[in-house]
Structure formats: structure tokens, C-alpha cells
Design an enzyme around this catalytic site. Structure first.
Site, PDB file in Angstrom:
ATOM      1  N   ALA A 114       0.932  -0.925  -0.194  1.00  0.00           N
ATOM      2  CA  ALA A 114      -0.126  -0.072  -0.004  1.00  0.00           C
ATOM      3  C   ALA A 114       0.835   1.167  -0.115  1.00  0.00           C
ATOM      4  CB  ALA A 114      -0.869   0.104   1.327  1.00  0.00           C
ATOM      5  N   HIS A 248      -4.869   5.395   9.080  1.00  0.00           N
ATOM      6  CA  HIS A 248      -4.709   3.997   8.418  1.00  0.00           C
ATOM      7  C   HIS A 248      -6.075   3.169   7.972  1.00  0.00           C
ATOM      8  CE1 HIS A 248      -2.615  -0.092   8.196  1.00  0.00           C
ATOM      9  NE2 HIS A 248      -3.434  -0.519   9.258  1.00  0.00           N
TER      10      HIS A 248
HETATM   11  N1  HPA Z   1       2.881   7.187   3.363  1.00  0.00           N
HETATM   12  C1  HPA Z   1       3.561   6.076   3.697  1.00  0.00           C
HETATM   13  N2  HPA Z   1       3.191   4.937   3.777  1.00  0.00           N
HETATM   14  C2  HPA Z   1       1.920   4.819   3.223  1.00  0.00           C
HETATM   15  C3  HPA Z   1       1.124   5.896   2.867  1.00  0.00           C
HETATM   16  C4  HPA Z   1       1.661   7.075   2.800  1.00  0.00           C
HETATM   17  O1  HPA Z   1       0.903   8.083   2.581  1.00  0.00           O
HETATM   18  N3  HPA Z   1      -0.084   5.125   2.588  1.00  0.00           N
HETATM   19  C5  HPA Z   1       0.010   3.979   2.674  1.00  0.00           C
HETATM   20  N4  HPA Z   1       1.299   3.504   3.262  1.00  0.00           N
END
Ligand code: HPA
Length: 275
Positions: A114, A248
Site C-alpha cells: 500500500a 490507517h
Molecule cells: N505514506 C507512507 N506509507 C503509506 C502511505 C503514505 O501516505 N499510504 C500507505 N502507506
């Protein structure tokens, strides 16, 4: 270092005993992408904490399980969840599952994650093929004495994310009507998300997406000679791009949204793999 490689070999022997013959592909699933496991045939599973020398992942949205089966006719080791630096683990612990997967026999590593978009054209729910990465974690899994039998002291990092696999995936995505972006992934420590200034810095450095995984695993996999493919699921726009706070929960919601496309794309990519 030899102690670490002994742990890796023990892990690989354990997987062979519990999960059977070697896989061709080791596929790592990031947050919210567990649905890929639904397509696994003849599945056998072990929990991370059963594998000798492994710790379990503590992150919400990560199952901490390995499954061995077949997807689209390809023998796959599915890693559901991963070990992160931000949990307090060392670089060696973070890459241990990848090293065990390769010692178990996987020749191709597919890393999914992600990530937050730095590129302003990207939207939550998009998929991004990783073209190359910036390791901004400040650590490297190859630090310390090298075991020359396992890989070179100074491994080359050009074409780290296999250009053939990238081209294949981009063609498949086009045929399937899936929007697949292409770009540079920056790996950071976390767990705090980026400040607006950090986002601005990364944009200037040519980063398209940022996340808290993948780069150390790619380095360790290349060191051992595996072929690597990386796909990010864009779950949000990074802090200043969006101009609002991040959570999250938002990351999980958009990972679930993009997971259908990710599952279809992964199955199609696997369908092209023959060892
Ligand atoms: N930043 C860092 N890690 C991540 C993000 C983000 O915006 N989205 C998902 N993992």
C-alpha cells in the site's frame, strides 16, 4: 551473518516439510490485499510464528501467514503480511521471509504494498507498477559481513524491478481495462506518515509513491539473484498533496477497493510465468 543464513536454511527446510515442493513464485501481499488468497488452489498454510526464527507481524490488516498452493497453474508461496522496520524489527528480520522463500526455491518475487501518492496525477484506488525505488529507510539488509556463497558483496541494482515483467504487466493491464500507473517508489521507515515538507522533497526527487516496505525486500531478493516485480496499491494521496490528515483506516478502505483489480492483475501475471 552465517548464523542468519543458518536460520534461513532452517526456515526453508521447515516450509518444505510443512508445505511441500518448492514454489516458483513468492508473492508478498500488502495491507488489505489478503483477498488474493481466495484464488489459491490446494492451499496449505503455516503461521509466521511457527517458522523457526520468525516473529509475527503485529500490524492491523496483516494476517502473518504463509500459504502454499497454485494460482493460474503456477506454484505459489503467498506471504500474507510482512515484517516492518516500524514495528522495531531489524533489516535482517524484515527480509528474512524473502530470503527463506528464495532458499525454499522461489525464483520470482512479487512484492505488493500500500502506498501514498506523491505524483499528483495518481488517485486512491490506482495501481502502480514499481519502475525503480529510492531506499530512504537509512538501513540496508546487506550491511555486515557478506556470505559470498549467497550473493555478491556489491550487487548491481540496475533493472532491479524486472523490465520484462513490467512490460508484461502493463500489456496485461491494458488488455484487461485496468489502470496501471508506472513510477518510482520511495521506501521510508514510518510509522509516522510524511510531513508536507517531506512530501515536497520527495516530489522534487522524482518519487511517485511512498510506503513503509518493499525496498529492503527487493535489495535482499536481488542479492540472491531472484527476479523481482513490485506493484503498489495507491491508497491515499500523501499529506500535502491532499491537504487533509491521513488515517490507517483510509489506507485499508482503498486497499480493499483496489484489491479486485490487483487480484485480477496478479492472476494474469502469474498465468504468464513458467519455470
Ligand atoms: N505514506 C507512507 N506509507 C503509506 C502511505 C503514505 O501516505 N499510504 C500507505 N502507506
Amino acid at each position: 551473518m552465517n548464523e542468519e543464513w543458518n536460520t534461513i536454511d532452517r526456515g526453508a527446510r521447515f516450509l518444505k516439510e510443512r508445505l511441500g515442493a518448492r514454489p516458483d513464485v513468492h508473492l508478498v501481499l500488502g495491507s488489505g490485499l489478503g483477498g488474493v488468497a481466495d484464488g489459491l488452489e490446494d492451499s496449505r498454510a503455516v503461521r509466521f510464528d511457527e517458522v523457526p526464527g520468525w516473529t509475527s507481524s503485529t500490524v492491523d490488516g496483516h494476517a502473518g501467514e504463509l500459504r502454499r498452493g497454485r494460482i493460474a497453474g503456477v506454484e505459489v508461496l503467498l506471504q500474507m503480511g510482512r515484517i516492518h522496520l516500524y514495528e522495531g524489527h531489524t533489516a535482517a528480520q524484515v527480509v528474512r521471509p524473502i530470503r527463506v522463500g528464495i532458499a525454499y526455491g522461489a525464483k520470482t518475487i512479487i512484492l505488493t504494498n500500500a502506498a501514498g501518492a506523491i505524483n499528483e496525477a495518481f488517485r486512491a484506488g490506482d495501481l502502480m507498477m514499481i519502475e525503480d525505488h529510492l531506499n530512504l529507510t537509512g538501513v540496508n539488509p546487506l550491511t555486515g559481513p557478506n556470505n559470498d556463497a549467497r550473493g555478491e558483496r556489491f550487487p548491481d541494482m540496475t533493472n532491479l524491478y524486472c523490465s520484462n515483467l513490467r512490460a508484461t504487466a502493463l500489456n496485461l493491464a491494458t488488455d484487461m481495462g485496468i489502470t496501471l500507473r508506472s513510477g518510482v517508489y520511495a521506501g521510508v521507515n514510518g510509522p509516522s506518515y510524511e510531513t508536507p515538507s517531506e512530501v515536497q522533497m520527495m516530489a522534487q526527487m522524482g518519487v511517485d509513491a511512498v510506503g513503509m516496505s518493499t525496498v529492503l525486500e527487493a535489495i535482499a531478493a536481488r542479492h540472491m539473484g531472484a527476479r523481482i516485480c513490485g506493484i503498489s496499491c495507491i491508497t491515499n494521496q500523501a499529506a500535502s498533496v491532499k491537504g487533509a490528515p491521513l488515517s490507517h483506516d483510509e489506507v485499508k478502505v482503498f486497499a480493499a477497493k483496489a484489491s479486485d483489480d490487483m487480484i485480477r492483475l496478479l492472476a494474469a501475471i502469474l498465468g504468464t510465468q513458467e519455470e
